[in-house]
Design a protein around this motif. Structure first.
Motif, PDB file in Angstrom:
ATOM      1  N   ASN A   1       5.422  10.127   7.979  1.00 19.64           N
ATOM      2  CA  ASN A   1       4.225   9.451   7.936  1.00 19.64           C
ATOM      3  C   ASN A   1       3.349  10.115   8.784  1.00 19.64           C
ATOM      4  O   ASN A   1       3.818  10.331  10.041  1.00 19.64           O
ATOM      5  CB  ASN A   1       4.268   8.051   8.290  1.00 19.64           C
TER       6      ASN A   1
ATOM      7  N   ARG B   1       6.538   2.284   7.917  1.00 18.21           N
ATOM      8  CA  ARG B   1       5.498   1.100   7.113  1.00 18.21           C
ATOM      9  C   ARG B   1       6.071   0.428   6.154  1.00 18.21           C
ATOM     10  O   ARG B   1       6.611   0.856   5.434  1.00 18.21           O
ATOM     11  CB  ARG B   1       4.368   2.020   6.625  1.00 18.21           C
TER      12      ARG B   1
ATOM     13  N   ASN C   1       4.996  10.585   3.278  1.00 18.88           N
ATOM     14  CA  ASN C   1       3.881  11.439   3.353  1.00 18.88           C
ATOM     15  C   ASN C   1       4.138  12.741   2.554  1.00 18.88           C
ATOM     16  O   ASN C   1       4.590  13.600   2.773  1.00 18.88           O
ATOM     17  CB  ASN C   1       3.567  12.010   4.827  1.00 18.88           C
TER      18      ASN C   1
ATOM     19  N   ASN D   1       0.407   6.674   4.476  1.00 19.04           N
ATOM     20  CA  ASN D   1       1.299   7.590   5.234  1.00 19.04           C
ATOM     21  C   ASN D   1       0.707   8.964   5.171  1.00 19.04           C
ATOM     22  O   ASN D   1       1.358  10.116   5.808  1.00 19.04           O
ATOM     23  CB  ASN D   1       2.739   7.804   4.409  1.00 19.04           C
TER      24      ASN D   1
ATOM     25  N   SER E   1      -0.472  10.896   2.344  1.00 18.93           N
ATOM     26  CA  SER E   1       0.094  11.789   1.458  1.00 18.93           C
ATOM     27  C   SER E   1      -1.153  12.352   0.986  1.00 18.93           C
ATOM     28  O   SER E   1      -2.278  12.091   0.683  1.00 18.93           O
ATOM     29  CB  SER E   1       0.577  10.840   0.451  1.00 18.93           C
TER      30      SER E   1
END
Lengths: 227, 83
Positions: free
Chosen positions: A105, A111, A146, A173, A175
């Motif tokens: 992340n 998270r 991520n 995260n 991504s």
């Protein structure tokens, strides 16, 4: 419809997935130890979340060499439904059944939250019972969610309509393209970071995961009927 | 017997959030000269009963197949003969 839930050393969402199939669908579901390699007796495979092999080397990296993955690849090639949730998604990426890779992340924290998602593709065997672009709430719980891919892969994912779920609001995260879940071009393999099996009864805070399992069953019944 | 010392690092095109966090800490300690930090992994692999050419072939394969993920990581290695 017969479901298999492969279990690796370090899996910890396997029972949740089994319960989800039993409670939501009432269909037969079996845990299968990762040393088995034959999944031919099943119609769908759920790769569960957790920390297979302690996340050693990279998340999902070592699980890809377990004997059961031969059965998973075969099931995917035969057009059976294969879903990887969280650590299961990480495995599908490491195996190359889905493109891209998972990074830590961007904020470096684990998270755990109920996350708003957009169903950006409802024309899949996993999402047919959602509305296109529907907002749903599904829990996330990960430190390495991520999703990363290069620009070319991202373009391909968009051109071939493979982005199934996106995060809404603040990206939890970092991504690429707010991706929370993607499928293969044939749409029978789905990887997603959020946990639909943790959103199946009211006390969990959301029941938005129910329709994912119901969509899978619907697909199975329609295909079985046609065969 | 050969020892391979392998470095696996994130590709330059991939953001390394750990490196960014460590850089921030170094700056707060006063090391303003630090312009970039990237964090990677070092691995040591011992190979027995192989020639140098076989060791190179095996390590190359192992790095590509297992020890690195080519989507996000680069690898490099050194081989040394050990007793």
């Amino acid at each position: 419809m017969r479901f298999a839930v492969p279990i690796f050393p370090g899996s910890n969402c396997d029972i949740d997935c089994i319960k989800a199939v039993e409670d939501v669908l009432g269909e037969p579901v079996s845990p299968v130890w990762h040393q088995e390699s034959d999944l031919s007796g099943y119609d769908a495979v759920i790769l569960p979340g957790g920390f297979s092999y302690g996340d050693y080397l990279r998340s999902g990296a070592l699980a890809q060499f377990s004997p059961i993955m031969k059965g998973v690849v075969k099931a995917a090639q035969e057009g059976k439904l294969v879903i990887g949730i969280c650590n299961g998604f990480q495995m599908l990426l490491e195996m190359g059944l889905l493109p891209g890779a998972m990074l830590q992340n961007d904020h470096l924290k684990f998270r755990c939250d109920i996350q708003e998602l957009t169903v950006s593709l409802n024309e899949t065997p996993f999402t047919s019972l959602y509305e296109q672009n529907e907002s749903i709430r599904i829990p996330i719980a990960h430190g390495q969610g991520n999703y990363f891919c290069d620009d070319k892969t991202r373009q391909e994912l968009e051109e071939h309509d493979q982005i199934v779920f996106r995060y809404q609001g603040e990206n939890p995260n970092g991504s690429t393209a707010a991706i929370a879940g993607i499928c293969n071009r044939e749409r029978n393999v789905l990887g997603m970071m959020p946990h639909p099996e943790r959103a199946i009864v009211e006390w969990m805070g959301s029941v938005d995961g129910v329709r994912l399992f119901q969509s899978m069953l619907k697909h199975g019944e329609e295909n079985h009927g046609a065969a | 017997m050969y020892k391979a010392i392998i470095d696996v690092t994130l590709k330059q095109s991939v953001l390394d959030p750990q490196g960014v966090a460590v850089k921030g800490s170094l700056h707060s300690l006063g090391y303003e000269s630090v312009s970039d930090v990237r964090i990677g992994k070092r691995m040591e692999v011992i190979l027995e009963s192989v020639t140098l050419a076989e060791a190179e072939r095996d390590i190359e394969e192992i790095c590509k197949k297992v020890l690195s993920n080519p989507v996000i990581e680069d690898f490099s290695y050194q081989l040394e003969e050990v007793a």
